[in-house]
Scaffold this motif. Structure first.
Motif, short mmCIF file in Angstrom:
data_model
loop_
_atom_site.label_atom_id
_atom_site.label_comp_id
_atom_site.label_asym_id
_atom_site.label_seq_id
_atom_site.Cartn_x
_atom_site.Cartn_y
_atom_site.Cartn_z
N HIS A 262 -2.85 -30.53 -42.75
CA HIS A 262 -1.79 -30.30 -43.75
C HIS A 262 -0.76 -31.41 -43.77
O HIS A 262 -0.39 -31.90 -44.84
N ARG B 100 7.34 -28.36 -45.91
CA ARG B 100 6.17 -27.49 -45.76
C ARG B 100 5.16 -27.61 -46.88
O ARG B 100 3.97 -27.37 -46.67
N THR B 101 5.61 -27.90 -48.07
CA THR B 101 4.67 -27.97 -49.19
C THR B 101 4.57 -29.39 -49.76
O THR B 101 4.12 -29.57 -50.89
N SER C 168 -5.27 -28.90 -47.00
CA SER C 168 -4.41 -28.64 -48.16
C SER C 168 -4.51 -29.81 -49.13
O SER C 168 -4.55 -30.97 -48.72
N ARG D 188 -3.58 -30.90 -53.56
CA ARG D 188 -2.81 -30.51 -54.74
C ARG D 188 -3.70 -30.52 -55.98
O ARG D 188 -4.35 -31.53 -56.29
N ASP E 74 6.16 -29.63 -54.74
CA ASP E 74 6.19 -28.33 -55.41
C ASP E 74 5.41 -27.27 -54.63
O ASP E 74 4.42 -27.59 -53.96
N ARG E 75 5.84 -26.02 -54.75
CA ARG E 75 5.08 -24.91 -54.18
C ARG E 75 3.87 -24.60 -55.05
O ARG E 75 2.80 -24.26 -54.54
N ASP E 76 4.04 -24.69 -56.36
CA ASP E 76 2.93 -24.41 -57.27
C ASP E 76 1.93 -25.57 -57.27
O ASP E 76 2.31 -26.73 -57.13
N LEU F 238 -0.62 -25.92 -55.09
CA LEU F 238 -1.17 -26.23 -53.77
C LEU F 238 -2.39 -25.35 -53.50
O LEU F 238 -2.34 -24.13 -53.71
N ALA G 246 0.61 -21.65 -51.55
CA ALA G 246 1.90 -21.85 -50.88
C ALA G 246 2.30 -20.65 -50.03
O ALA G 246 2.75 -20.81 -48.89
N VAL H 251 0.23 -20.63 -46.87
CA VAL H 251 0.65 -21.69 -45.94
C VAL H 251 1.97 -21.32 -45.26
O VAL H 251 2.13 -21.47 -44.04
N GLU H 252 2.93 -20.84 -46.03
CA GLU H 252 4.24 -20.50 -45.47
C GLU H 252 4.14 -19.34 -44.48
O GLU H 252 4.81 -19.34 -43.45
#
Length: 381
Positions: free
Chosen positions: A128, A137-138, A172, A174, A181-183, A185, A233, A236-237
């Motif tokens: 990641h 994180r993202t 991970s 994109r 961005d969180r979106d 992923l 996301a 992952v979080e």
């Protein structure tokens, strides 16, 4: 919040503590560190047989626990013994990613991987982090693009712990959105032997190994995707939150060992005809270490108790715990080394490894300053 361990957790803690006290000597640890894989396959199998790996995963997928206090109980003992086996990366991080969000049912394929993990038959690694991501994180620049019937991965991953020993990588990438961005992923299951995957391994300072991975046009079937396209996301979080609770508990266990070793040393080392532990100045320093360990314990309990809470509340409490653990850990490691003197830095003495483990735990997933920034942002939201 009930701070008492359940009977099952108490039994697991006692069993694991006895096992590690008997089997995980300094010699055994140094042998594991020197192994090309970075860990002992025999110890790994025995941890699985003892139920340790299963206790880190929920009953819905064949585990025996998976709650915050299950994770904290196990990792406090692993930290106390300075264990270098990749329990955090394979069982907590990758296990959580395979399980998916709370209440979700994994696919039959993913459930089979989890069964193998619990049995000790599968090694995994989460690819990641990237050269430019730092602790975001993202932040993912690796791309996943559709080309005919395939998905093509291109990018680089840094410090992928346990990568060389892993049978599968969870990567991970994109599929949409900008780098942070969180979106957009997504996660993909990748065989490290797949064409286009290049890996360079290296030893980690506090034990274990990691790899730098380059993904050069790696072609995958869409079935390799883990979860929904562009919606990873939350997964992952959640996995990182569980891993941070584990890391905080591991640091606590290591701090307990560092303090115990220091106390033992002060009562056996003589100067001017008496134990140096009788000198008041050293007693005060040791007392401060003991107080800070108990503060760290409270922080770990608080973080573990909120792991199943709402994401924003969960992450705020975890950030607060990691900040305190990071600052306290540095203090404990520095004081333990100073109060020991030169012997603390010898490879044959347990403290040398334990101190390195304490210091390096701060630098995974965010150091104390980063955690403070997270806490402030989450408190203001």
């Amino acid at each position: 919040m009930n701070f008492q361990l359940t009977e099952e957790r108490q039994m697991l803690q006692d069993s694991l503590r006895r096992f590690l006290a008997d089997r995980y000597t300094v010699t055994a640890r140094n042998k594991a560190i020197a192994d090309p894989s970075g860990y002992s396959s025999a110890i790994w199998r025995q941890l699985a047989d003892l139920g340790v790996l299963g206790a880190l995963l929920p009953e819905a997928v064949g585990g025996y626990g998976g709650a915050g206090f299950d994770i904290a109980t196990i990792f406090e003992e692993l930290g106390r013994a300075g264990v270098v086996e990749p329990v955090l990366d394979t069982a907590v991080l990758c296990g959580s990613l395979l399980c998916g969000p709370h209440g979700a049912q994994p696919l039959p394929r993913d459930r089979q991987f989890l069964e193998r993990l619990i049995a000790g038959d599968l090694q995994l690694a989460f690819a990641h982090g990237e050269p430019a991501s730092r602790y975001e994180r993202t932040w993912v620049e690796t791309t996943a693009t559709v080309d005919g019937q395939d998905i093509v991965l291109t990018g680089r991953k840094s410090v992928v712990v346990n990568a060389e020993a892993a049978e599968l990588l969870i990567v991970s990438a994109r599929e949409g959105g900008a780098s942070g961005d969180r979106d957009g992923l997504s996660l993909f299951l990748v065989d490290p032997k797949t064409a286009g995957v290049r890996m360079q391994g290296s030893a980690l300072l506090a034990g274990g190994r990691a790899g730098e991975i380059e993904l050069d046009g790696v072609r995958l079937s869409p079935s390799a995707r883990l979860g929904t396209a562009g919606g990873a996301a939350v997964r992952v979080e959640s996995a990182l939150a569980a891993a941070e609770v584990a890391l905080a508990a591991e640091a606590l266990g290591a701090m307990e060992t560092a303090t115990r070793l220091t106390m033992d040393y002060l009562t056996t080392r003589h100067q001017f005809g008496r134990p140096i532990g009788t000198f008041q100045a050293l007693q005060h320093r040791l007392a401060e270490m003991l107080i800070k360990v108990e503060q760290a314990r409270s922080a770990v309990i608080n973080a573990a108790g909120h792991l199943e809470g709402a994401p924003q509340v969960r992450d705020r409490h975890i950030a607060a715990a990691r900040n305190l653990i990071g600052r306290t850990g540095r203090h404990i490691a520095e004081e333990a080394i100073q109060l020991h003197g030169g012997i603390a830095m010898t490879a044959e003495y347990e403290l040398a490894h334990i101190a390195k483990r304490i210091v390096m735990t701060e630098h995974r997933f965010g150091d104390a300053d980063t955690q403070l920034e997270r806490f402030i942002d989450l408190s203001a939201a």
